[in-house]
Design a protein around this motif. Sequence first.
Motif, PDB file in Angstrom:
ATOM      1  N   LEU A  17       0.981  -1.047  -0.094  1.00  0.00           N
ATOM      2  CA  LEU A  17       0.134  -0.124   0.075  1.00  0.00           C
ATOM      3  C   LEU A  17       0.891   1.176   0.090  1.00  0.00           C
ATOM      4  CD1 LEU A  17      -2.506  -0.949   2.666  1.00  0.00           C
ATOM      5  CD2 LEU A  17      -3.180  -0.679   0.338  1.00  0.00           C
ATOM      6  N   ARG A  18       0.277   2.416  -0.603  1.00  0.00           N
ATOM      7  CA  ARG A  18       1.194   3.468  -0.398  1.00  0.00           C
ATOM      8  C   ARG A  18       0.077   4.855   0.209  1.00  0.00           C
ATOM      9  NH1 ARG A  18       2.871   7.692  -5.121  1.00  0.00           N
ATOM     10  NH2 ARG A  18       4.674   8.225  -4.470  1.00  0.00           N
ATOM     11  N   LEU A  19       0.770   5.433   0.965  1.00  0.00           N
ATOM     12  CA  LEU A  19       0.294   6.518   1.633  1.00  0.00           C
ATOM     13  C   LEU A  19       0.952   7.765   1.287  1.00  0.00           C
ATOM     14  CD1 LEU A  19       0.027   5.483   5.267  1.00  0.00           C
ATOM     15  CD2 LEU A  19      -1.459   4.898   3.681  1.00  0.00           C
ATOM     16  N   SER A  20      -0.009   8.862   1.065  1.00  0.00           N
ATOM     17  CA  SER A  20       0.421  10.130   0.681  1.00  0.00           C
ATOM     18  C   SER A  20      -0.293  11.198   1.720  1.00  0.00           C
ATOM     19  CB  SER A  20      -0.005  10.593  -0.750  1.00  0.00           C
ATOM     20  OG  SER A  20       0.520   9.803  -1.512  1.00  0.00           O
ATOM     21  N   CYS A  21       0.865  12.212   1.922  1.00  0.00           N
ATOM     22  CA  CYS A  21       0.068  13.322   2.903  1.00  0.00           C
ATOM     23  C   CYS A  21       0.674  14.579   2.432  1.00  0.00           C
ATOM     24  CB  CYS A  21       0.724  13.032   4.400  1.00  0.00           C
ATOM     25  SG  CYS A  21       0.317  14.381   5.304  1.00  0.00           S
ATOM     26  N   ALA A  22      -0.424  15.520   1.936  1.00  0.00           N
ATOM     27  CA  ALA A  22       0.341  17.066   1.565  1.00  0.00           C
ATOM     28  C   ALA A  22      -0.172  17.890   2.376  1.00  0.00           C
ATOM     29  CB  ALA A  22      -0.634  17.138   0.166  1.00  0.00           C
ATOM     30  N   ALA A  23       0.866  18.839   2.620  1.00  0.00           N
ATOM     31  CA  ALA A  23       0.599  19.760   3.521  1.00  0.00           C
ATOM     32  C   ALA A  23       0.320  20.976   2.785  1.00  0.00           C
ATOM     33  CB  ALA A  23       1.808  20.243   4.479  1.00  0.00           C
ATOM     34  N   SER A  24      -0.554  22.012   3.309  1.00  0.00           N
ATOM     35  CA  SER A  24      -1.017  23.328   2.542  1.00  0.00           C
ATOM     36  C   SER A  24      -1.344  24.364   3.748  1.00  0.00           C
ATOM     37  CB  SER A  24      -2.298  22.874   1.701  1.00  0.00           C
ATOM     38  OG  SER A  24      -3.486  22.686   2.346  1.00  0.00           O
ATOM     39  N   GLY A  25      -1.165  25.559   3.050  1.00  0.00           N
ATOM     40  CA  GLY A  25      -1.527  26.708   4.031  1.00  0.00           C
ATOM     41  C   GLY A  25      -0.245  27.587   4.070  1.00  0.00           C
ATOM     42  N   SER A  26      -0.086  28.356   4.924  1.00  0.00           N
ATOM     43  CA  SER A  26       0.639  29.561   5.169  1.00  0.00           C
ATOM     44  C   SER A  26       1.841  28.875   5.891  1.00  0.00           C
ATOM     45  CB  SER A  26       0.164  30.427   6.317  1.00  0.00           C
ATOM     46  OG  SER A  26      -0.979  30.905   5.615  1.00  0.00           O
ATOM     47  N   ILE A  27       2.619  27.901   4.945  1.00  0.00           N
ATOM     48  CA  ILE A  27       3.735  27.530   5.361  1.00  0.00           C
ATOM     49  C   ILE A  27       5.175  28.012   4.976  1.00  0.00           C
ATOM     50  CG2 ILE A  27       4.928  25.201   5.151  1.00  0.00           C
ATOM     51  CD1 ILE A  27       2.428  24.012   4.431  1.00  0.00           C
ATOM     52  N   SER A  69       9.596   8.707   1.384  1.00  0.00           N
ATOM     53  CA  SER A  69      10.359   9.839   0.559  1.00  0.00           C
ATOM     54  C   SER A  69       9.412  11.214   0.917  1.00  0.00           C
ATOM     55  CB  SER A  69      10.112   9.233  -0.937  1.00  0.00           C
ATOM     56  OG  SER A  69       8.762   8.964  -1.097  1.00  0.00           O
ATOM     57  N   ARG A  70      10.048  11.919   0.385  1.00  0.00           N
ATOM     58  CA  ARG A  70       9.307  13.479   0.319  1.00  0.00           C
ATOM     59  C   ARG A  70       9.438  14.363  -0.965  1.00  0.00           C
ATOM     60  NH1 ARG A  70      11.042  17.384   5.476  1.00  0.00           N
ATOM     61  NH2 ARG A  70      10.469  19.142   4.542  1.00  0.00           N
ATOM     62  N   ASP A  71       8.413  15.010  -1.254  1.00  0.00           N
ATOM     63  CA  ASP A  71       8.596  16.059  -2.552  1.00  0.00           C
ATOM     64  C   ASP A  71       8.704  17.294  -1.818  1.00  0.00           C
ATOM     65  OD1 ASP A  71       8.125  17.590  -4.630  1.00  0.00           O
ATOM     66  OD2 ASP A  71       7.240  16.185  -5.713  1.00  0.00           O
ATOM     67  N   ASN A  72       9.556  18.051  -1.548  1.00  0.00           N
ATOM     68  CA  ASN A  72       9.781  19.261  -1.024  1.00  0.00           C
ATOM     69  C   ASN A  72       8.795  20.476  -1.775  1.00  0.00           C
ATOM     70  OD1 ASN A  72      11.344  18.343   1.283  1.00  0.00           O
ATOM     71  ND2 ASN A  72      13.032  18.723   0.120  1.00  0.00           N
ATOM     72  N   ALA A  73       8.986  20.216  -2.956  1.00  0.00           N
ATOM     73  CA  ALA A  73       8.286  21.430  -3.780  1.00  0.00           C
ATOM     74  C   ALA A  73       6.788  21.201  -3.680  1.00  0.00           C
ATOM     75  CB  ALA A  73       8.551  21.311  -5.355  1.00  0.00           C
ATOM     76  N   LYS A  74       6.340  20.041  -3.431  1.00  0.00           N
ATOM     77  CA  LYS A  74       4.836  19.838  -3.339  1.00  0.00           C
ATOM     78  C   LYS A  74       4.512  19.618  -1.717  1.00  0.00           C
ATOM     79  CE  LYS A  74       4.398  17.522  -7.616  1.00  0.00           C
ATOM     80  NZ  LYS A  74       3.796  16.102  -8.475  1.00  0.00           N
ATOM     81  N   ASN A  75       5.335  19.776  -0.688  1.00  0.00           N
ATOM     82  CA  ASN A  75       5.192  19.769   0.603  1.00  0.00           C
ATOM     83  C   ASN A  75       4.396  18.558   0.883  1.00  0.00           C
ATOM     84  OD1 ASN A  75       6.331  22.275   1.114  1.00  0.00           O
ATOM     85  ND2 ASN A  75       4.420  23.271   1.238  1.00  0.00           N
ATOM     86  N   THR A  76       4.742  17.166   0.134  1.00  0.00           N
ATOM     87  CA  THR A  76       4.098  16.080   0.369  1.00  0.00           C
ATOM     88  C   THR A  76       5.144  14.789   0.943  1.00  0.00           C
ATOM     89  OG1 THR A  76       2.650  16.724  -1.300  1.00  0.00           O
ATOM     90  CG2 THR A  76       2.871  14.558  -1.030  1.00  0.00           C
ATOM     91  N   VAL A  77       4.874  13.850   1.598  1.00  0.00           N
ATOM     92  CA  VAL A  77       5.567  13.071   2.144  1.00  0.00           C
ATOM     93  C   VAL A  77       4.725  11.598   1.803  1.00  0.00           C
ATOM     94  CG1 VAL A  77       4.500  12.844   4.475  1.00  0.00           C
ATOM     95  CG2 VAL A  77       6.812  11.789   4.003  1.00  0.00           C
ATOM     96  N   TYR A  78       5.507  10.658   1.603  1.00  0.00           N
ATOM     97  CA  TYR A  78       4.808   9.537   0.945  1.00  0.00           C
ATOM     98  C   TYR A  78       5.575   8.060   1.887  1.00  0.00           C
ATOM     99  CZ  TYR A  78       4.402  12.088  -3.182  1.00  0.00           C
ATOM    100  OH  TYR A  78       4.040  13.244  -3.984  1.00  0.00           O
ATOM    101  N   LEU A  79       4.794   7.218   1.922  1.00  0.00           N
ATOM    102  CA  LEU A  79       5.037   5.662   2.749  1.00  0.00           C
ATOM    103  C   LEU A  79       4.897   4.826   1.868  1.00  0.00           C
ATOM    104  CD1 LEU A  79       6.578   4.764   5.267  1.00  0.00           C
ATOM    105  CD2 LEU A  79       4.311   4.634   6.139  1.00  0.00           C
TER     106      LEU A  79
END
Length: 121
Positions: A17-27, A69-79
């Motif tokens: 399985l693959r998890l994703s998590c995206a952060a958004s807002g005034s970061i 793993s992490r995509d810094n440009a998208k503020n997203t982390v994956y597992l």
Amino acid sequence: VQLQASGGGLAQAGGSLRLSCAASGSIFTINAMGWYRQAPGKQRELVADITSGGRINYVDSVKGRFTISRDNAKNTVYLQMNSLKPEDTAVYYCNAQLVEYSGRYYHRDYWGQGTQVTVSS
């Protein structure tokens, strides 16, 4: 700031399985992102985390099976979770340690809403 997690669900033992998590807002910047899990009757535990510089930490029970793993440009982390075991069954939460800007800079810790991972034997 919001953390939106996706992925998870039901898998058979040995599956993936693959998890994703995206952060958004005034970061302003995200120092670290990670995944925690909590199984019924147990305390929440760190599964894996990754810093902005790419330093990674795994709990021993998932080493060699899970990859963060992490995509810094998208503020997203994956597992990416491979070779799943029934004991991986838990609610998985993403976490971000970040600096928020809303007129001033604030160091804060945010959590996603949790996503269920169930592994059948």
